[in-house]
Design an enzyme around this catalytic site. Structure first.
Site, PDB file in Angstrom:
ATOM      1  N   CYS A  82       0.705  -1.131   0.104  1.00  0.00           N
ATOM      2  CA  CYS A  82       0.039  -0.190  -0.054  1.00  0.00           C
ATOM      3  C   CYS A  82       0.839   1.325   0.232  1.00  0.00           C
ATOM      4  O   CYS A  82       1.870   1.419   0.636  1.00  0.00           O
ATOM      5  CB  CYS A  82      -0.874   0.131   1.270  1.00  0.00           C
ATOM      6  N   GLU A 351     -12.653 -13.284 -24.238  1.00  0.00           N
ATOM      7  CA  GLU A 351     -11.982 -13.363 -23.469  1.00  0.00           C
ATOM      8  C   GLU A 351     -10.740 -14.157 -23.759  1.00  0.00           C
ATOM      9  O   GLU A 351     -10.797 -15.295 -24.372  1.00  0.00           O
ATOM     10  CB  GLU A 351     -12.436 -14.107 -22.062  1.00  0.00           C
ATOM     11  N   ASP A 399     -13.463  -3.868 -20.859  1.00  0.00           N
ATOM     12  CA  ASP A 399     -13.084  -3.970 -19.364  1.00  0.00           C
ATOM     13  C   ASP A 399     -11.494  -4.703 -19.340  1.00  0.00           C
ATOM     14  O   ASP A 399     -11.213  -5.586 -18.925  1.00  0.00           O
ATOM     15  CB  ASP A 399     -13.908  -4.927 -18.463  1.00  0.00           C
ATOM     16  N   CYS A 426      -8.809   0.095 -15.293  1.00  0.00           N
ATOM     17  CA  CYS A 426      -8.199   0.095 -13.912  1.00  0.00           C
ATOM     18  C   CYS A 426      -6.728   0.863 -13.983  1.00  0.00           C
ATOM     19  O   CYS A 426      -5.900   0.971 -13.133  1.00  0.00           O
ATOM     20  CB  CYS A 426      -7.780  -1.022 -13.334  1.00  0.00           C
TER      21      CYS A 426
HETATM   22  N1  SAH Z   1     -14.612  -8.217 -17.154  1.00  0.00           N
HETATM   23  C1  SAH Z   1     -13.974  -9.028 -16.192  1.00  0.00           C
HETATM   24  C2  SAH Z   1     -12.389  -9.282 -16.122  1.00  0.00           C
HETATM   25  C3  SAH Z   1     -11.735  -7.856 -16.302  1.00  0.00           C
HETATM   26  S1  SAH Z   1      -9.852  -8.284 -16.320  1.00  0.00           S
HETATM   27  C4  SAH Z   1     -14.178  -8.868 -14.466  1.00  0.00           C
HETATM   28  O1  SAH Z   1     -14.895  -7.683 -14.250  1.00  0.00           O
HETATM   29  O2  SAH Z   1     -14.000  -9.762 -13.535  1.00  0.00           O
HETATM   30  C5  SAH Z   1      -9.377  -8.079 -18.061  1.00  0.00           C
HETATM   31  C6  SAH Z   1      -9.370  -9.383 -18.658  1.00  0.00           C
HETATM   32  O3  SAH Z   1      -8.958  -9.367 -20.012  1.00  0.00           O
HETATM   33  C7  SAH Z   1      -8.833 -10.679 -17.945  1.00  0.00           C
HETATM   34  O4  SAH Z   1      -9.473 -11.579 -17.742  1.00  0.00           O
HETATM   35  C8  SAH Z   1      -7.786 -10.944 -19.129  1.00  0.00           C
HETATM   36  O5  SAH Z   1      -7.410 -12.317 -19.237  1.00  0.00           O
HETATM   37  C9  SAH Z   1      -8.153 -10.496 -20.483  1.00  0.00           C
HETATM   38  N2  SAH Z   1      -7.410 -10.125 -21.492  1.00  0.00           N
HETATM   39  C10 SAH Z   1      -6.167  -9.739 -21.699  1.00  0.00           C
HETATM   40  N3  SAH Z   1      -5.845  -9.286 -22.778  1.00  0.00           N
HETATM   41  C11 SAH Z   1      -6.691  -9.598 -23.687  1.00  0.00           C
HETATM   42  C12 SAH Z   1      -6.821  -9.728 -24.961  1.00  0.00           C
HETATM   43  N4  SAH Z   1      -6.047  -9.154 -25.867  1.00  0.00           N
HETATM   44  N5  SAH Z   1      -8.296 -10.027 -25.763  1.00  0.00           N
HETATM   45  C13 SAH Z   1      -9.152 -10.532 -24.924  1.00  0.00           C
HETATM   46  N6  SAH Z   1      -9.012 -10.579 -23.497  1.00  0.00           N
HETATM   47  C14 SAH Z   1      -7.929 -10.126 -22.727  1.00  0.00           C
END
Ligand code: SAH
Length: 468
Positions: A82, A351, A399, A426
């Site tokens: 943190c 995903e 996301d 994020c």
């Molecule tokens: N929406 C979900 C996960 C968000 S985290 C939730 O709220 O829990 C971002 C996600 O993107 C992760 O699961 C990661 O594996 C995926 N990711 C990373 N690069 C990617 C890509 N190039 N294409 C598709 N998914 C991807």
């Protein structure tokens, strides 16, 4: 006047940077000083001088900021987990709001951008459902040549269990982390006692020797179930029945004990294979009324209390009706997808991690949510294909991970003209970059909200609604 390394200066802190350091100025040069906050007047020693900025270390607080708090985590001086423990919680939220807005203004070029709001936690403690403790021995933390002499069984009285110090692999011993589950302390003690009793060594990453690398726990906030994952540089654990019995005595909330075999020489958190030593392969948690099975490696937001607030805002922004097609890109185990599917005609989700898509499909069936379609592929590969083959989503939710989305995916999305794009992020720097792309392609920002999913750290989550 030049500023000099190792010299002491009196500095007034005027803001906090996006990595959580206080920012002050000496003779016009920006100086970053950890563990300080806006309004502090401090004495600091300069540790590093670069062309356009410098770093310093606080020696003494001459006049404390009104935003400081006396409340402290016992480990915050050394632990790298943190960055904002010394700051009152409400002011942490203000800092995060400023970080998001500054990124949007400076990187995105949205000169008058301000967030509609930022939502913090009522009780910002014990919020994490996942914690990873590093295991090592005192030798890991020294540069001494005795490293080489390390052997598998020695010095187990000096096992370290904790988190890394900031920007280092030195382990800071931590008994109880105040943002994590309270059972971690007894789980860790039990595993360390097992290591001592059964002479099972701690892993030493410098020489790739030793056995136990990490203790990883996941807890379900809705059912209380706890999964304990022991990451080891070994295909089996010596006297594992003893360890299982000891762990089961800690609490009956432990429902899975898993050995993660991690023989990799790099610092990947989890290794190649999981073996169930005892109990179930998943724990079950509930978000927004939907049940999810969570495996050791599944991505699942770490702060369920705030995640529900975030997801509710996404659904509110999406304003979906039962004629709508929704696309959820970067869907993880389908958490947002399944929630959106309750309101939509159909949800199409993408995903990159195949195991996450397997989880998502199981979760859809388990919850009897059948209007979903999941694709295990990269967004940049599959999104353009799906959208050029006649799929016309009304709403697209993005996301992405910290590095943000990419031009191929975003171009395909804007060409498909969805009425709404909801971007969840994020990392405000990549959010700002991608927002600029969407706005240059004809969308406008109509709503935005910050959510604090990570109190006491500098991270913040943002959701922005883009409309035509
Ligand atoms: N929406 C979900 C996960 C968000 S985290 C939730 O709220 O829990 C971002 C996600 O993107 C992760 O699961 C990661 O594996 C995926 N990711 C990373 N690069 C990617 C890509 N190039 N294409 C598709 N998914 C991807």
């Amino acid at each position: 006047m030049e500023i000099e390394t190792n010299k002491e200066y009196k500095i007034e802190i005027s803001s906090v940077s996006s990595d959580g350091n206080g920012v002050g100025h000496i003779n016009g040069l920006t100086v970053f000083i950890p563990k300080t906050v806006t309004g502090d007047i401090i004495k600091a020693v300069i540790t590093k001088v670069k062309k356009h900025y410098a770093y310093g270390k606080m020696l003494e607080i001459i006049e404390p900021s009104p935003w400081r708090t006396a409340e402290k985590c016992p480990y915050c001086e050394n632990c790298g987990g943190c960055q904002l423990w010394h700051i009152q919680y409400n002011y942490q939220l203000k800092i995060k709001k400023d970080i998001i807005e500054n990124s949007m203004r400076r990187i995105g070029g949205f000169s008058d951008f301000s967030l509609d709001n930022i939502t913090g936690m009522d009780i910002p403690k014990r919020y994490r459902n996942k914690t990873i403790f590093q295991i090592g021995s005192k030798q890991n933390n020294s540069n001494a040549k005795e490293q080489i002499k390390y052997n598998n069984n020695n010095n187990n009285s000096k096992i370290l269990c904790g988190f890394y110090a900031q920007s280092s692999h030195n382990i800071i011993p931590i008994n109880d982390c105040l943002i994590s589950n309270k059972f971690n302390e007894s789980i860790n003690k039990t595993i360390i006692n097992y290591m001592k009793t059964c002479k099972v060594s701690a892993y030493n990453e410098r020489i790739h020797k030793g056995v136990i690398r990490r203790i990883f726990t996941r807890v379900s906030f809705s059912t209380g179930e706890i999964m304990v994952i022991i990451s080891a540089n070994s295909k089996k654990l010596f006297n594992q029945e003893y360890l299982i019995n000891q762990l089961r005595n800690v609490t009956d909330k432990i429902t899975s004990i898993i050995l993660n075999i991690n023989t990799k020489k790099n610092s990947s958190l989890l290794g190649e294979k999981n073996i169930i030593l005892w109990g179930k392969s998943t724990i079950t948690d509930t978000l927004c009324g939907i049940e999810f099975f969570i495996s050791p490696e599944s991505f699942f937001q770490i702060n369920p209390v705030q995640t529900e607030k975030l997801y509710n805002r996404i659904i509110e922004y999406a304003d979906i009706n039962n004629n709508n097609i929704v696309m959820d890109v970067y869907c993880g185990i389908g958490t947002i997808s399944l929630y959106a599917a309750k309101y939509a005609k159909k949800v199409i989700s993408i995903e990159i991690v195949p195991e996450a898509i397997e989880n998502a499909k199981q979760n859809a069936i388990h919850n009897n949510i059948l209007n979903t379609e999941f694709y295990a592929d990269s967004a940049e590969n599959i999104v353009p294909k799906l959208l050029s083959h006649g799929i016309k989503p009304n709403v697209i939710i993005l996301d992405p991970p910290r590095k943000g989305s990419d031009k191929v995916t975003l171009s395909a999305i804007v060409k498909a003209h969805p009425e709404k794009i909801i971007y969840v992020s994020c990392n405000s720097a990549t959010l700002a970059r991608d927002s600029q792309f969407l706005v240059n392609s004809g969308y406008i920002i109509t709503k935005s909200h910050g959510f604090d999913l990570f109190p006491y750290t500098v991270h913040a989550e943002t959701v922005i609604l883009f409309e035509k």
